[in-house]
Design a protein around this motif. Structure first.
Motif, short mmCIF file in Angstrom:
data_model
loop_
_atom_site.label_atom_id
_atom_site.label_comp_id
_atom_site.label_asym_id
_atom_site.label_seq_id
_atom_site.Cartn_x
_atom_site.Cartn_y
_atom_site.Cartn_z
N LYS A 84 0.88 -1.24 0.00
CA LYS A 84 0.14 -0.12 0.09
C LYS A 84 0.86 1.26 0.14
O LYS A 84 0.57 2.08 -0.61
CB LYS A 84 -0.83 0.07 1.17
CG LYS A 84 -1.92 1.20 1.29
CD LYS A 84 -2.88 0.88 2.56
CE LYS A 84 -3.87 2.14 2.63
NZ LYS A 84 -4.49 2.15 3.79
N GLU A 90 -4.17 7.04 -0.12
CA GLU A 90 -3.96 5.79 0.53
C GLU A 90 -5.50 5.14 0.09
O GLU A 90 -5.47 3.93 -0.04
CB GLU A 90 -4.02 6.05 2.01
CG GLU A 90 -2.69 6.48 2.51
CD GLU A 90 -2.44 6.39 4.14
OE1 GLU A 90 -3.36 5.90 4.47
OE2 GLU A 90 -1.25 6.76 4.64
N GLN A 94 -5.82 1.39 -1.31
CA GLN A 94 -6.45 0.43 -0.84
C GLN A 94 -7.51 -0.28 -1.77
O GLN A 94 -7.57 -1.57 -1.78
CB GLN A 94 -7.07 0.86 0.42
CG GLN A 94 -8.04 -0.22 1.00
CD GLN A 94 -7.15 -1.33 1.81
OE1 GLN A 94 -5.98 -0.85 2.18
NE2 GLN A 94 -7.74 -2.42 2.09
#
Length: 795
Positions: free
Chosen positions: A403, A414, A418
């Motif tokens: 990630k 982020e 994800q």
């Protein structure tokens, strides 16, 4: 810590405790919120039903299941309170638009109770679901429940204006609310107009969009003054009347009651009608039965063959709940404060509330769309650099490392990283790629639209307008309650309870009054004689003028009707006239306004006055008829026009004849003008109209008399000395009468004896002629009065 005790006055403690209790009842139990129109118990029932999944398209569940859910999670009160509220929300005669769809026995308009909650089943109606629409989209605030373990909505989003549509009733501490239900389509039309014209006038709303309440049981609102008052000030009273129709059944007519006033128990209404019939207040009813069924209300009142339907209905309206008043008090909670509001204020509060709800769920949708758009952008980047993504994932030892590398090397967030890690391989198919691109385009349009709604008032209003139109198209139905705008029909007067028929009324020398249908049935008792008689209608008003200048009134229909040999009743049965007063004239005033005639008065001292008849129409038992000087008395009152010639006769034997145009009409409490120039020792004893074919019969105190054709007395100027009736200046008249050739007169002696005599026995003379003894055969000391005996025989 050491315990400390502080003294507190019991009055202060009681005030604090009562205030807390009052606020709890006002806010937490008894009053609806102006936004969703619901009290807490109703709001909790609807929310709990949604949480249980009891939507309109799903099967019903036991009412006990829903009641238990409400009690256990939200409402810390008794189960009967919750179930009673639930039952009312399911009753089509209680709610204009039902919020609960009930299966089983939910009570009846006859007052029957609902079956126990374990036997009935419930679910939400479709219109109730519109109250809950968007509740899971951060549109309303949620607060802790009673034990803090769960949260419940402070208010429902309410797409429908429920406060007005279903109304509300509640009694709080020191205040109460009574809001009638309304027609959904009409309320929406009013909201649309107010949305387009924020400064709209209440009169425009009432006239064109929202004329008044619309009750689930239909019926009729009589008059609109109460509606206007309630809508303007928040308080008012309307008159509700049952709807009925007439049906022929052989020789009989039946009154069929098809709709009854709101919240009226049908069985109790039937009991009221039966009680009236048993007590004799309504004597035209032959039979009464309830033929109501699933098709609607049908109460049959079978009339006797001679029964008057209109009269019977008026009595039913007057004496039963077929006509009743409904008090309106537009009290609701606004920002947790009880406020009495007018119609425009309530409508505006709902518009403001819905605008805020639209903003909130638009922000929710915008955030959701922007988040989704951001993820789609990340997925696109990942697909464009698929080899790099695969390399990063393969080279990473754990998910967190992968990630972090994706964020750094692809320059994405982020959240996007994800979503890439959670992406399914099938999304790499060409078709899915196209769908991904199409989703982006669609989301971009939505985001733009959401921002426009939040930024522009016109766009927000457009959304609300479309929403209201959809609600109207989906749920609106025809008005049920008819409104009769004429407020004069609201009150049932006494005349409305009386059947109009002809009436003849006589008054005898001994004050016996009799009412019959015509003159043929009028007669006096033995040793009594009729001295006055009038004819009119049972709806007319009788006027009894007394020598003291008072006029007593009596409605003709208040007189008991007598027929055949009956002679009537003493006048004191109907009127309390003091002993010092004597009735000098009986007149009748028509029920219709009288504009073409007057009452003309003459007093003992020689005053004459003429006043419009309408000034004597009164609801009081008696009023002042004429202003009298000290020691003066009224001798007679007759009906005239403004030109009528009259005659007056004095005790010393003078007659003057003059026209009505010689004096002006005046008000009721006035003295008038001089009719004749009297000497100090003289006074008037008689007054009447001048009729050329009549005779004046004059009778002295010592029993002498003559008769003279009235045409022999020339007309003179008013307030002259007059013309001598007889030559002997020592004679004093006991009285005089004007009558036809075949009439009879009644002489009254000082000892109380009365003597009838035909005027054919009295010699005829000319003005200034002799007087002839007519009482040789009578035993009397002195004649005190003379009256004309009324002949009531007709051909």
């Amino acid at each position: 810590m050491e315990e400390e005790i502080y003294p507190i006055a019991i009055e202060d403690k009681m005030k604090d405790a009562y205030l807390s209790y009052s606020l709890s009842v006002i806010i937490g139990r008894a009053l609806p919120d102006v936004r969703d129109g619901l009290k807490p118990v109703h709001r909790r029932i609807l929310y709990a039903a949604k949480e249980l999944g009891l939507t309109h398209e799903k099967p019903h569940k036991k009412s006990a299941r829903l009641v238990g859910e409400v009690l256990g999670k939200f409402h810390p009160h008794g189960d009967s309170a919750v179930y009673d509220a639930l039952v009312r929300m399911a009753q089509d005669f209680n709610q204009r638009y039902q919020l609960i769809d009930g299966h089983g026995n939910f009570g009846s308009i006859d007052g029957d109770s609902a079956a126990a909650m374990r036997y009935t089943e419930t679910k939400l109606t479709e219109i109730a679901e519109s109250l809950l629409s968007n509740i899971d989209q951060e549109t309303v605030e949620f607060v802790d429940n009673f034990d803090g373990s769960l949260q419940e909505p402070e208010v429902l989003p309410a797409k429908i204006p429920n406060l007005l549509v279903n109304g509300s009733n509640g009694i709080a501490v020191g205040m109460s609310t009574s809001i009638p239900p309304h027609n959904l389509g009409e309320v929406v039309d009013a909201l649309l107009h107010l949305l387009d014209y924020p400064n709209a006038r209440l009169e425009t709303i009432i006239k064109n969009y929202l004329p008044g309440p619309d009750f689930p049981t239909g019926a009729t609102i009589v008059g609109n003054d109460g509606i206007k008052s309630a809508y303007q000030t928040g308080k008012g009273k309307i008159i509700l009347r049952a709807k009925s129709k007439l049906e022929k059944s052989g020789r009989h007519q039946n009154i069929i009651i098809t709709e009854i006033p709101y919240q009226l128990n049908k069985s109790k209404l039937i009991e009221e009608i039966a009680d009236l019939v048993n007590k004799g207040k309504i004597n035209s009813v032959a039979d009464l039965r309830d033929e109501s069924d699933k098709q609607g209300i049908r109460i049959v009142i079978e009339l006797k063959s001679n029964g008057d339907p209109e009269l019977t209905l008026n009595r039913l309206y007057k004496y039963t709940s077929m006509q009743s008043s409904f008090r309106i008090n537009l009290l609701a909670l606004n920002d947790k404060k009880p406020v009495v509001m007018g119609l425009l204020e309530i409508l505006q509060h709902f518009l403001n509330f819905r605008k805020e709800i639209i903003r909130k769920h638009t922000r929710y949708d915008l955030n959701k769309a922007e988040n989704r758009f951001e993820i789609l952008e990340g997925l696109k980047v990942a697909i464009d650099k698929l080899d790099l993504v695969i390399q990063i994932i393969r080279s990473s030892k754990e998910k967190a490392e992968a990630k972090a590398k994706l964020v750094e090397q692809l320059e994405i967030s982020e959240k996007q990283a994800q979503s890439i890690l959670e992406m399914q391989l099938q999304r790499l198919v060409g078709m899915e790629m196209d769908k991904l691109e199409a989703d982006k385009v669609d989301l971009a349009k939505k985001i733009s639209n959401y921002k426009k709604i939040l930024a522009e008032t016109a766009e927000l209003n457009s959304v609300l307008r479309n929403e209201l139109k959809e609600i109207k198209a989906k749920f609106a139905d025809p008005r049920r309650t008819e409104i009769i705008a004429d407020d004069t029909k609201a009150e049932i007067s006494k005349d409305d309870l009386i059947k109009e028929k002809s009436a003849a009324i006589s008054l005898s020398y001994r004050s016996i009054i009799k009412r019959s249908e015509d003159f043929n049935n009028l007669k006096a008792a033995k040793n009594d004689y009729l001295i006055d008689a009038v004819q009119g209608s049972s709806l007319d008003q009788l006027l009894f003028f007394t020598d003291q200048g008072e006029v007593y009134n009596l409605q003709v229909h208040d007189l008991e009707e007598h027929h055949g040999l009956a002679t009537g009743d003493n006048l004191n049965k109907y009127l309390q006239i003091p002993l010092k007063e004597n009735v000098v004239s009986l007149n009748i005033l028509s029920k219709n306004k009288q504009t073409d005639f007057y009452y003309t008065f003459v007093t003992k001292s020689g005053q004459i006055k003429r006043t419009a008849a309408e000034e004597y129409r009164s609801n009081y038992s008696h009023i002042r008829a004429i202003k009298l000087a000290d020691q003066d008395k009224l001798i007679k009152v007759i009906k005239t026009d403004q030109e009528q010639e009259v005659i007056v006769v004095s005790k010393n034997g003078y007659l003057i004849r003059f026209g009505g145009s010689s004096f002006s009409s005046t008000g009721r409490n006035t003295q008038g003008s001089r009719a004749i120039n009297l000497t100090d020792s003289d006074q008037l004893v008689y007054f009447d109209k001048y009729e050329a074919n009549s005779y004046l019969v004059s009778v002295t105190e010592d029993g002498r008399a003559n008769k003279i054709n009235l045409a022999a007395f020339n007309s003179q100027q008013r307030n002259g000395k007059g013309i001598r009736i007889f030559s002997n200046q020592n004679y004093r008249l006991a009285g005089a009468v004007s009558c036809s050739a075949g009439a009879e007169i009644l002489l009254t002696a000082k000892n109380g004896e009365i003597y009838p005599i035909s005027i054919s026995k009295i010699p005829e003379t000319t003005p200034g002629g002799n007087m002839y003894q007519i009482t040789k055969d009578f035993d009397f000391e002195k004649i005190t009065s003379v009256n004309k005996i009324i002949s009531v025989k007709t051909d």
